[in-house]
Design a protein around this motif. Structure first.
Motif, PDB file in Angstrom:
ATOM      1  N   SER A   1       0.826  -1.198   0.000  1.00  0.00           N
ATOM      2  CA  SER A   1       0.000   0.000   0.000  1.00  0.00           C
ATOM      3  C   SER A   1       0.864   1.254   0.000  1.00  0.00           C
ATOM      4  N   PRO A   2       0.273   2.429  -0.236  1.00  0.00           N
ATOM      5  CA  PRO A   2       1.050   3.672  -0.160  1.00  0.00           C
ATOM      6  C   PRO A   2       1.700   3.888   1.205  1.00  0.00           C
ATOM      7  N   ASP A   3       1.127   3.278   2.238  1.00  0.00           N
ATOM      8  CA  ASP A   3       1.698   3.391   3.581  1.00  0.00           C
ATOM      9  C   ASP A   3       2.704   2.298   3.893  1.00  0.00           C
ATOM     10  N   GLY A   4       3.013   1.439   2.906  1.00  0.00           N
ATOM     11  CA  GLY A   4       3.970   0.370   3.122  1.00  0.00           C
ATOM     12  C   GLY A   4       3.398  -0.875   3.762  1.00  0.00           C
ATOM     13  N   VAL A   5       2.060  -1.018   3.757  1.00  0.00           N
ATOM     14  CA  VAL A   5       1.406  -2.165   4.395  1.00  0.00           C
ATOM     15  C   VAL A   5       1.163  -3.257   3.351  1.00  0.00           C
ATOM     16  N   PRO A   6       1.485  -4.549   3.648  1.00  0.00           N
ATOM     17  CA  PRO A   6       1.176  -5.636   2.715  1.00  0.00           C
ATOM     18  C   PRO A   6      -0.314  -5.684   2.403  1.00  0.00           C
ATOM     19  N   SER A   7      -0.647  -5.749   1.133  1.00  0.00           N
ATOM     20  CA  SER A   7      -2.035  -5.672   0.685  1.00  0.00           C
ATOM     21  C   SER A   7      -2.245  -6.653  -0.462  1.00  0.00           C
ATOM     22  N   GLY A   8      -3.396  -6.581  -1.097  1.00  0.00           N
ATOM     23  CA  GLY A   8      -3.708  -7.461  -2.215  1.00  0.00           C
ATOM     24  C   GLY A   8      -4.457  -6.720  -3.302  1.00  0.00           C
ATOM     25  N   VAL A   9      -4.278  -7.147  -4.544  1.00  0.00           N
ATOM     26  CA  VAL A   9      -4.977  -6.558  -5.679  1.00  0.00           C
ATOM     27  C   VAL A   9      -5.482  -7.683  -6.571  1.00  0.00           C
ATOM     28  N   LEU A  10      -6.769  -7.661  -6.879  1.00  0.00           N
ATOM     29  CA  LEU A  10      -7.384  -8.639  -7.773  1.00  0.00           C
ATOM     30  C   LEU A  10      -7.692  -7.952  -9.103  1.00  0.00           C
ATOM     31  N   ARG A  11      -7.087  -8.455 -10.154  1.00  0.00           N
ATOM     32  CA  ARG A  11      -7.386  -7.972 -11.498  1.00  0.00           C
ATOM     33  C   ARG A  11      -8.434  -8.908 -12.099  1.00  0.00           C
ATOM     34  N   PHE A  12      -9.663  -8.409 -12.251  1.00  0.00           N
ATOM     35  CA  PHE A  12     -10.744  -9.241 -12.742  1.00  0.00           C
ATOM     36  C   PHE A  12     -10.495  -9.658 -14.187  1.00  0.00           C
ATOM     37  N   ASP A  13     -10.783 -10.906 -14.474  1.00  0.00           N
ATOM     38  CA  ASP A  13     -10.808 -11.360 -15.857  1.00  0.00           C
ATOM     39  C   ASP A  13     -11.928 -10.591 -16.565  1.00  0.00           C
ATOM     40  N   PRO A  14     -11.624  -9.914 -17.677  1.00  0.00           N
ATOM     41  CA  PRO A  14     -12.676  -9.128 -18.350  1.00  0.00           C
ATOM     42  C   PRO A  14     -13.928  -9.937 -18.657  1.00  0.00           C
TER      43      PRO A  14
ATOM     44  N   ALA B   1     -19.040   8.572 -11.823  1.00  0.00           N
ATOM     45  CA  ALA B   1     -17.912   8.296 -10.943  1.00  0.00           C
ATOM     46  C   ALA B   1     -16.910   9.423 -11.045  1.00  0.00           C
ATOM     47  N   ARG B   2     -16.032   9.504 -10.055  1.00  0.00           N
ATOM     48  CA  ARG B   2     -14.980  10.501 -10.072  1.00  0.00           C
ATOM     49  C   ARG B   2     -13.626   9.810  -9.949  1.00  0.00           C
ATOM     50  N   THR B   3     -12.574  10.548 -10.272  1.00  0.00           N
ATOM     51  CA  THR B   3     -11.235   9.986 -10.201  1.00  0.00           C
ATOM     52  C   THR B   3     -10.901   9.606  -8.775  1.00  0.00           C
ATOM     53  N   ALA B   4     -10.287   8.441  -8.617  1.00  0.00           N
ATOM     54  CA  ALA B   4     -10.034   7.919  -7.272  1.00  0.00           C
ATOM     55  C   ALA B   4      -8.734   8.467  -6.716  1.00  0.00           C
ATOM     56  N   PRO B   5      -8.729   8.883  -5.453  1.00  0.00           N
ATOM     57  CA  PRO B   5      -7.477   9.165  -4.767  1.00  0.00           C
ATOM     58  C   PRO B   5      -6.816   7.854  -4.398  1.00  0.00           C
ATOM     59  N   PRO B   6      -5.568   7.861  -3.950  1.00  0.00           N
ATOM     60  CA  PRO B   6      -4.958   6.609  -3.499  1.00  0.00           C
ATOM     61  C   PRO B   6      -5.821   5.948  -2.450  1.00  0.00           C
ATOM     62  N   ALA B   7      -6.119   4.662  -2.675  1.00  0.00           N
ATOM     63  CA  ALA B   7      -7.030   3.959  -1.775  1.00  0.00           C
ATOM     64  C   ALA B   7      -6.400   3.781  -0.408  1.00  0.00           C
ATOM     65  N   ARG B   8      -7.232   3.847   0.622  1.00  0.00           N
ATOM     66  CA  ARG B   8      -6.794   3.647   1.991  1.00  0.00           C
ATOM     67  C   ARG B   8      -7.553   2.489   2.599  1.00  0.00           C
ATOM     68  N   PRO B   9      -6.934   1.766   3.538  1.00  0.00           N
ATOM     69  CA  PRO B   9      -7.629   0.663   4.176  1.00  0.00           C
ATOM     70  C   PRO B   9      -8.886   1.135   4.877  1.00  0.00           C
ATOM     71  N   ALA B  10      -9.934   0.302   4.809  1.00  0.00           N
ATOM     72  CA  ALA B  10     -11.167   0.615   5.525  1.00  0.00           C
ATOM     73  C   ALA B  10     -10.924   0.538   7.016  1.00  0.00           C
ATOM     74  N   PRO B  11     -11.548   1.430   7.806  1.00  0.00           N
ATOM     75  CA  PRO B  11     -11.364   1.377   9.253  1.00  0.00           C
ATOM     76  C   PRO B  11     -11.812   0.044   9.800  1.00  0.00           C
ATOM     77  N   GLU B  12     -11.103  -0.433  10.810  1.00  0.00           N
ATOM     78  CA  GLU B  12     -11.457  -1.693  11.436  1.00  0.00           C
ATOM     79  C   GLU B  12     -11.883  -1.435  12.870  1.00  0.00           C
ATOM     80  N   SER B  13     -12.854  -2.166  13.307  1.00  0.00           N
ATOM     81  CA  SER B  13     -13.365  -2.013  14.661  1.00  0.00           C
ATOM     82  C   SER B  13     -12.942  -3.192  15.496  1.00  0.00           C
ATOM     83  N   ASP B  14     -12.835  -2.992  16.812  1.00  0.00           N
ATOM     84  CA  ASP B  14     -12.485  -4.071  17.722  1.00  0.00           C
ATOM     85  C   ASP B  14     -13.720  -4.826  18.209  1.00  0.00           C
ATOM     86  N   VAL B  15     -14.921  -4.392  17.784  1.00  0.00           N
ATOM     87  CA  VAL B  15     -16.145  -5.038  18.232  1.00  0.00           C
ATOM     88  C   VAL B  15     -16.469  -6.175  17.291  1.00  0.00           C
ATOM     89  N   MET B  16     -16.755  -7.341  17.820  1.00  0.00           N
ATOM     90  CA  MET B  16     -17.020  -8.518  17.000  1.00  0.00           C
ATOM     91  C   MET B  16     -18.515  -8.762  16.908  1.00  0.00           C
TER      92      MET B  16
END
Length: 468
Positions: A29-42, A268-283
């Motif tokens: 990620s832009p913050d240096g965090v390991p992430s994942g990207v899925l490129r959809f088959d057209p 739609a509008r142009t996307a800024p660099p994506a950021r991780p969605a906030p995570e909550s500690d509540v299950m």
């Protein structure tokens, strides 16, 4: 590895795996965090309104994540660029259970039990929210760095196809997962426990299956809830050779458009660099045997479920000999619960009777494609097996055979109805000196087949490496 390509600020590393929807890449990620990207088959998103359905599915997942359901692979963004669609996750999307099964030398039965109970609870939470996964199999269960299990591709295949999978599909898929782990990572009493849990899921649902696992925890290795063996397996997998491929062409940043933040007019509008969605500690948890949070000793999700099941059983045994409880209120509550349960069972029976069994999958033929160019020193042969089916639904059992004698584990892949072609990749790395090495890879589909016998195809490649 082929680094450099970026999508919305996420740099692809070249480490890949193939799914039913497209190709996953490890990313940073832009913050240096390991992430994942899925490129959809057209082809997977070519249907009318497919993108809108994907947006709806991803948005539902993000709402669940914000409410505290941490067992979904968190989605950071869904973008389009040059006509292609990309899904970005704020955590790694590999390895999956399928990756660990293929690597051989997997973890112990306790690790399998922890994965099963955690995935069962995640599915129960989804179903309570009115959602289903729709494509659960070992390739859509991601194991995080701490050994926790997360659901990947939730609802995406169904959205691409315009389907509404029933809860029963998830239950059957969980039972198949339990049987797979029973055969691969367990033995003796533990394997029998997983088989009983699979049968319990088919007979009474996921809560019944989860409680079956809780009741039989004594046959699992001591201390298994810490996930130590599973984390050790992750380390071995990370150190081993893994599939890599050249990174896809990087689109111009100005062409990247997010699909998740449309304005009120629908454009739609142009996307800024994506950021991780906030995570909550509540299950989010539902059903009997599911614990509340313990702020002094939170532990992990599966550990809390195992511990809660034990506490619940002790409480039930203690209540048998207690006195002074308001029995009239208890009887009234029991009567209401019985009425509701009866209504649910009747409704489930009606739905089951109305549903006609679908066509079972059967493999018709297997074609294998290998590299045409000769590999050079320390090269990797990217081989693809194309399996043609009758379009039915079910699990395909297959195994790759290599002419160098390397033994690979049998694998299973669940396919949904409507798809008549499935691609199964093999990445064969070759190193050392050789002037005329010829490698042959054979894909053998064991079952089910239209002929009742194993079906196979093979491809060969050449490797040359001379160091002077």
């Amino acid at each position: 590895m082929h680094d450099g390509a970026t999508i919305s600020g996420y740099r692809l590393t070249g480490r890949t795996r193939i799914s039913e929807l497209g190709t996953w890449n490890d990313a940073i990620s832009p913050d240096g965090v390991p992430s994942g990207v899925l490129r959809f088959d057209p082809r997977a998103v070519a249907a009318p309104d497919a993108r809108e359905r994907l947006v709806s599915a991803v948005s539902a997942d993000r709402r669940l994540l914000l409410s505290g359901l941490s067992s979904l692979l968190p989605v950071a963004d869904l973008v389009t660029a040059r006509g292609e669609v990309w899904l970005i996750t704020s955590r790694r999307a590999m390895p999956t259970v399928a990756d660990l099964l293929a690597g051989g030398g997997g973890p112990d039965s306790g690790s399998a039990g922890t994965i099963l109970v955690e995935i069962a609870q995640a599915l129960l939470s989804l179903h309570a929210a009115g959602l289903t996964h729709g494509a659960l199999h070992p390739g859509t269960v991601v194991i995080a760095e701490d050994g926790s299990a997360m659901l990947a591709e939730r609802g995406l295949l169904a959205a691409a196809r315009g389907e509404s999978p029933p809860v029963e599909r998830d239950i059957a898929a969980w039972a198949a997962l339990a049987r797979t782990l029973s055969a691969s990572w367990a033995g003796g009493d533990a394997a029998r426990l997983f088989d009983r849990a699979a049968a319990a899921a088919s007979a009474g649902g996921l809560a019944y299956a989860r409680d079956t696992l809780l009741a039989g925890r004594d046959v699992l290795p001591p201390g298994f809830t810490t996930r130590d063996r599973l984390v050790e397996t992750l380390h071995r997998w990370s150190a081993a050779d893994v599939p890599t491929s050249p990174a896809p062409p990087a689109p111009d940043p100005g062409q990247i458009v997010t699909l998740l933040h449309a304005d009120r007019t629908g454009s739609a509008r142009t996307a800024p660099p994506a950021r991780p969605a906030p995570e909550s500690d509540v299950m989010m948890r539902f059903g009997p045997g599911v614990p509340t949070e313990d702020p002094e000793n939170p532990g992990n999700t599966a550990e809390r479920i195992w511990r809660s099941g034990q506490d619940q059983m002790a409480t039930l045994h203690g209540q048998k000999g207690s006195r002074g409880t308001p029995r009239r209120g208890r009887r009234r509550a029991t009567a209401w619960a019985g009425t509701i349960l009866l209504a649910v069972l009747i409704a489930a029976g009606i739905l089951w009777l109305r549903q006609s069994p679908g066509l079972a999958v059967a493999v018709e033929k297997v074609d294998v494609r290998g590299p045409k160019k000769t590999l050079t020193c320390d090269g990797t042969a990217n081989i693809v097996g194309v399996v043609t089916t009758n379009g039915g639904e079910g699990s395909i059992r297959y195994v790759w055979l290599r002419s160098d004698g390397q033994k690979l584990a049998e694998q299973q892949l669940r396919v949904l109805s409507g798809s008549t072609s499935v691609e199964l990749p093999l990445h064969w790395k070759v190193s050392g000196e050789s002037s005329n090495f010829k490698g042959t890879a054979t894909l053998r589909v064991l079952s089910p087949t239209t002929s009742g016998k194993a079906v196979q195809g093979k491809a060969s490649f050449l490797y040359k490496c001379q160091v002077h």
